[in-house]
Design a protein around this motif. Structure first.
Motif, PDB file in Angstrom:
ATOM      1  N   ASP A  26       0.835  -1.199   0.000  1.00  0.00           N
ATOM      2  CA  ASP A  26       0.000   0.000   0.000  1.00  0.00           C
ATOM      3  C   ASP A  26       0.876   1.257   0.000  1.00  0.00           C
ATOM      4  OD1 ASP A  26      -2.262  -1.609   0.171  1.00  0.00           O
ATOM      5  OD2 ASP A  26      -2.329  -1.491   2.371  1.00  0.00           O
ATOM      6  N   ALA A  27       0.486   2.240  -0.807  1.00  0.00           N
ATOM      7  CA  ALA A  27       1.148   3.542  -0.743  1.00  0.00           C
ATOM      8  C   ALA A  27       0.796   4.237   0.570  1.00  0.00           C
ATOM      9  CB  ALA A  27       0.730   4.410  -1.929  1.00  0.00           C
ATOM     10  N   VAL A  28      -0.438   4.039   1.029  1.00  0.00           N
ATOM     11  CA  VAL A  28      -0.901   4.501   2.333  1.00  0.00           C
ATOM     12  C   VAL A  28      -1.576   3.321   3.003  1.00  0.00           C
ATOM     13  CG1 VAL A  28      -2.608   5.949   3.479  1.00  0.00           C
ATOM     14  CG2 VAL A  28      -1.137   6.940   1.720  1.00  0.00           C
ATOM     15  N   HIS A  29      -1.160   2.995   4.223  1.00  0.00           N
ATOM     16  CA  HIS A  29      -1.583   1.743   4.856  1.00  0.00           C
ATOM     17  C   HIS A  29      -2.267   2.016   6.195  1.00  0.00           C
ATOM     18  CE1 HIS A  29      -1.456  -2.588   5.605  1.00  0.00           C
ATOM     19  NE2 HIS A  29      -1.057  -2.307   6.833  1.00  0.00           N
ATOM     20  N   HIS A  30      -3.592   1.986   6.201  1.00  0.00           N
ATOM     21  CA  HIS A  30      -4.406   2.067   7.419  1.00  0.00           C
ATOM     22  C   HIS A  30      -3.998   3.260   8.308  1.00  0.00           C
ATOM     23  CE1 HIS A  30      -6.388  -1.780   6.615  1.00  0.00           C
ATOM     24  NE2 HIS A  30      -5.201  -2.243   6.255  1.00  0.00           N
ATOM     25  N   LEU A  31      -3.944   4.422   7.702  1.00  0.00           N
ATOM     26  CA  LEU A  31      -3.616   5.626   8.454  1.00  0.00           C
ATOM     27  C   LEU A  31      -4.852   6.163   9.172  1.00  0.00           C
ATOM     28  CD1 LEU A  31      -1.328   7.822   6.148  1.00  0.00           C
ATOM     29  CD2 LEU A  31      -0.663   6.292   7.990  1.00  0.00           C
ATOM     30  N   SER A  32      -4.677   6.562  10.412  1.00  0.00           N
ATOM     31  CA  SER A  32      -5.733   7.220  11.182  1.00  0.00           C
ATOM     32  C   SER A  32      -5.099   8.326  12.026  1.00  0.00           C
ATOM     33  CB  SER A  32      -6.457   6.231  12.108  1.00  0.00           C
ATOM     34  OG  SER A  32      -7.174   5.263  11.367  1.00  0.00           O
ATOM     35  N   PHE A  33      -5.622   9.550  11.903  1.00  0.00           N
ATOM     36  CA  PHE A  33      -5.157  10.658  12.734  1.00  0.00           C
ATOM     37  C   PHE A  33      -6.125  11.817  12.572  1.00  0.00           C
ATOM     38  CE2 PHE A  33      -3.072  11.207   8.614  1.00  0.00           C
ATOM     39  CZ  PHE A  33      -3.313  12.545   8.324  1.00  0.00           C
ATOM     40  N   ASP A  34      -6.069  12.762  13.515  1.00  0.00           N
ATOM     41  CA  ASP A  34      -6.840  14.002  13.455  1.00  0.00           C
ATOM     42  C   ASP A  34      -5.882  15.181  13.527  1.00  0.00           C
ATOM     43  OD1 ASP A  34      -9.260  12.688  13.340  1.00  0.00           O
ATOM     44  OD2 ASP A  34      -9.758  13.009  15.451  1.00  0.00           O
ATOM     45  N   ILE A  35      -6.259  16.275  12.867  1.00  0.00           N
ATOM     46  CA  ILE A  35      -5.561  17.546  13.005  1.00  0.00           C
ATOM     47  C   ILE A  35      -6.579  18.566  13.493  1.00  0.00           C
ATOM     48  CG2 ILE A  35      -4.337  19.405  11.830  1.00  0.00           C
ATOM     49  CD1 ILE A  35      -3.280  17.348   9.853  1.00  0.00           C
ATOM     50  N   GLU A  36      -6.356  19.112  14.674  1.00  0.00           N
ATOM     51  CA  GLU A  36      -7.305  20.057  15.238  1.00  0.00           C
ATOM     52  C   GLU A  36      -7.215  21.393  14.512  1.00  0.00           C
ATOM     53  OE1 GLU A  36      -3.684  20.082  18.086  1.00  0.00           O
ATOM     54  OE2 GLU A  36      -4.706  18.688  16.714  1.00  0.00           O
ATOM     55  N   GLN A  37      -8.310  22.135  14.548  1.00  0.00           N
ATOM     56  CA  GLN A  37      -8.341  23.434  13.891  1.00  0.00           C
ATOM     57  C   GLN A  37      -7.314  24.376  14.512  1.00  0.00           C
ATOM     58  OE1 GLN A  37     -12.162  25.271  13.142  1.00  0.00           O
ATOM     59  NE2 GLN A  37     -13.226  23.310  13.281  1.00  0.00           N
ATOM     60  N   GLY A  38      -6.600  25.087  13.647  1.00  0.00           N
ATOM     61  CA  GLY A  38      -5.633  26.078  14.104  1.00  0.00           C
ATOM     62  C   GLY A  38      -4.260  25.529  14.411  1.00  0.00           C
ATOM     63  N   ALA A  39      -4.060  24.218  14.254  1.00  0.00           N
ATOM     64  CA  ALA A  39      -2.752  23.619  14.552  1.00  0.00           C
ATOM     65  C   ALA A  39      -1.836  23.708  13.338  1.00  0.00           C
ATOM     66  CB  ALA A  39      -2.913  22.164  14.969  1.00  0.00           C
ATOM     67  N   VAL A  40      -0.534  23.743  13.593  1.00  0.00           N
ATOM     68  CA  VAL A  40       0.476  23.608  12.548  1.00  0.00           C
ATOM     69  C   VAL A  40       1.143  22.253  12.753  1.00  0.00           C
ATOM     70  CG1 VAL A  40       2.564  24.563  11.501  1.00  0.00           C
ATOM     71  CG2 VAL A  40       0.849  26.097  12.476  1.00  0.00           C
ATOM     72  N   ILE A  41       0.944  21.363  11.792  1.00  0.00           N
ATOM     73  CA  ILE A  41       1.392  19.975  11.913  1.00  0.00           C
ATOM     74  C   ILE A  41       2.417  19.678  10.827  1.00  0.00           C
ATOM     75  CG2 ILE A  41       0.684  17.550  11.867  1.00  0.00           C
ATOM     76  CD1 ILE A  41      -0.399  19.141  14.258  1.00  0.00           C
ATOM     77  N   GLY A  42       3.537  19.085  11.206  1.00  0.00           N
ATOM     78  CA  GLY A  42       4.549  18.677  10.244  1.00  0.00           C
ATOM     79  C   GLY A  42       4.281  17.273   9.733  1.00  0.00           C
ATOM     80  N   LEU A  43       4.635  17.036   8.482  1.00  0.00           N
ATOM     81  CA  LEU A  43       4.541  15.708   7.870  1.00  0.00           C
ATOM     82  C   LEU A  43       5.933  15.329   7.406  1.00  0.00           C
ATOM     83  CD1 LEU A  43       2.925  13.286   6.803  1.00  0.00           C
ATOM     84  CD2 LEU A  43       2.430  14.624   4.746  1.00  0.00           C
ATOM     85  N   LEU A  44       6.468  14.281   7.997  1.00  0.00           N
ATOM     86  CA  LEU A  44       7.861  13.920   7.782  1.00  0.00           C
ATOM     87  C   LEU A  44       7.960  12.464   7.343  1.00  0.00           C
ATOM     88  CD1 LEU A  44      10.770  15.003   8.046  1.00  0.00           C
ATOM     89  CD2 LEU A  44      10.721  14.328  10.448  1.00  0.00           C
ATOM     90  N   GLY A  45       8.734  12.238   6.300  1.00  0.00           N
ATOM     91  CA  GLY A  45       8.960  10.875   5.824  1.00  0.00           C
ATOM     92  C   GLY A  45       9.995  10.901   4.719  1.00  0.00           C
ATOM     93  N   ALA A  46      10.677   9.779   4.531  1.00  0.00           N
ATOM     94  CA  ALA A  46      11.659   9.687   3.451  1.00  0.00           C
ATOM     95  C   ALA A  46      10.942   9.678   2.110  1.00  0.00           C
ATOM     96  CB  ALA A  46      12.495   8.413   3.628  1.00  0.00           C
ATOM     97  N   ASN A  47      11.695   9.836   1.028  1.00  0.00           N
ATOM     98  CA  ASN A  47      11.110   9.729  -0.308  1.00  0.00           C
ATOM     99  C   ASN A  47      10.445   8.362  -0.463  1.00  0.00           C
ATOM    100  OD1 ASN A  47      12.027  12.272  -1.069  1.00  0.00           O
ATOM    101  ND2 ASN A  47      13.962  11.479  -1.868  1.00  0.00           N
TER     102      ASN A  47
END
Length: 322
Positions: A26-47
């Protein structure tokens, strides 16, 4: 940073799966998460970790094979849905009409977003000024530098002040001044409008500096989702920099410190005449290691301890060779 606003999450992802034809995982495998309003969230991963696929799913450009995405409660893939209008995106490459001026490109982008230019012109002009492009507004886009194009992408994404910004390497191609302009603008947007930001970057230090929490994904899976300092302290390990009295002993010192009589691994690297040592309980174990080193006739000049960083944690979680 101010506290996120109460209310439903800006982004809700539940059991998200996406696999492309011909892939063995899977390119994306069973991801679950929330981002609350007004938050600054980083997304980090290798190529190849799945960041681009996740971004496409959030924007509704592609649809999941399983699970769901909601942007402020709405499906981003719904035709004509309100979710798409709530998102501003800065892609790694931006499709501009190179034979039109920067200002004309912004006018077209506003039209595509369903915005009236007379309602948008003042904020667009302000953004051009904030990014130092006010004198380039009437230039044809093909005459702009790579950094100027990057800044124009940011301005285009900000048209209409969308409540969710998805930034894919917004600082790529920018100098130090340009990166700090981006940081300041995003901080102002969050303070003034409560803008939610999902920020992908290979500049790990800018995520560490600017983000409330960081999503780390690897091979399509969610590895960790926590504040940068928490990740650094939990997974970054303790680090010491040891300099021998004689530079000729640097390699010998690295070899001696790299042996593991207690069976617990330590990471050892040589840089600028010093040996960097990292690993579990390193600070507790180092005195006995140094005693063994001096017994071998290697003199020690200095020992310094360094606070672990988000980058240290990232390498420990996904593997330094990736």
């Amino acid at each position: 940073m101010s506290e996120p606003r109460p209310g439903p999450p800006a982004v809700h992802v539940h059991d998200l799966v996406k696999r492309y034809k011909g892939m063995d995982r899977d390119a994306v495998h069973h991801l679950s998460f929330d981002i609350e309003q007004g938050a600054v969230i980083g997304l980090l991963g290798a190529n190849g970790a799945g960041k681009t696929t996740l971004t496409k799913l959030l924007c509704g450009v592609t649809t999941p094979d399983r699970g769901s995405v909601r942007i402020f409660g709405a499906d981003p893939a719904a035709r004509g849905g309100r979710a798409k209008r709530a998102i501003g995106v800065v892609h790694q490459t931006g499709p501009f009409d190179m034979m039109l001026s920067a200002l004309d490109n912004l006018r077209i982008a506003a039209r595509f977003k369903g915005l009236r230019w007379r309602d948008t012109q003042e904020s667009a002009t302000g953004a051009l000024h904030a990014f130092g492009l006010e004198k380039k507004a009437d230039q044809l886009v093909f005459t702009l530098s790579g950094g100027e194009l990057r800044r124009l992408q940011m301005i285009r994404a900000l048209l209409g002040t969308p409540p969710l910004l998805i930034l894919d390497e917004p600082s790529a191609g920018l100098d130090v001044t340009g990166r700090r302009q981006v940081w300041k603008l995003l901080a102002d947007l969050r303070r003034q409008h409560g803008t939610t930001v999902l920020w992908t970057s290979h500049y790990v230090e800018e995520l560490e500096r600017n983000c409330r929490r960081v999503l780390i994904i690897h091979e399509g899976r969610l590895v960790e989702y926590a504040p940068p300092r928490t990740l650094a302290e939990r997974f970054g390990g303790q680090i010491a920099l040891v300099r021998p009295l004689s530079a000729h002993d640097t390699e010998r010192l690295a070899g001696a410190l790299g042996t593991r009589p207690d069976g617990h691994p330590l990471r050892v690297a040589v840089s600028d005449g010093r040996v960097e040592i990292a690993g579990r309980d390193m600070r507790t174990r180092l005195p006995s290691l140094l005693t063994r080193v001096t017994d071998l006739g290697i003199g020690i000049d200095t020992v310094e301890y360094r606070t672990p960083s988000l980058e240290d944690a990232f390498l420990a979680l996904v593997g330094a060779d990736r």
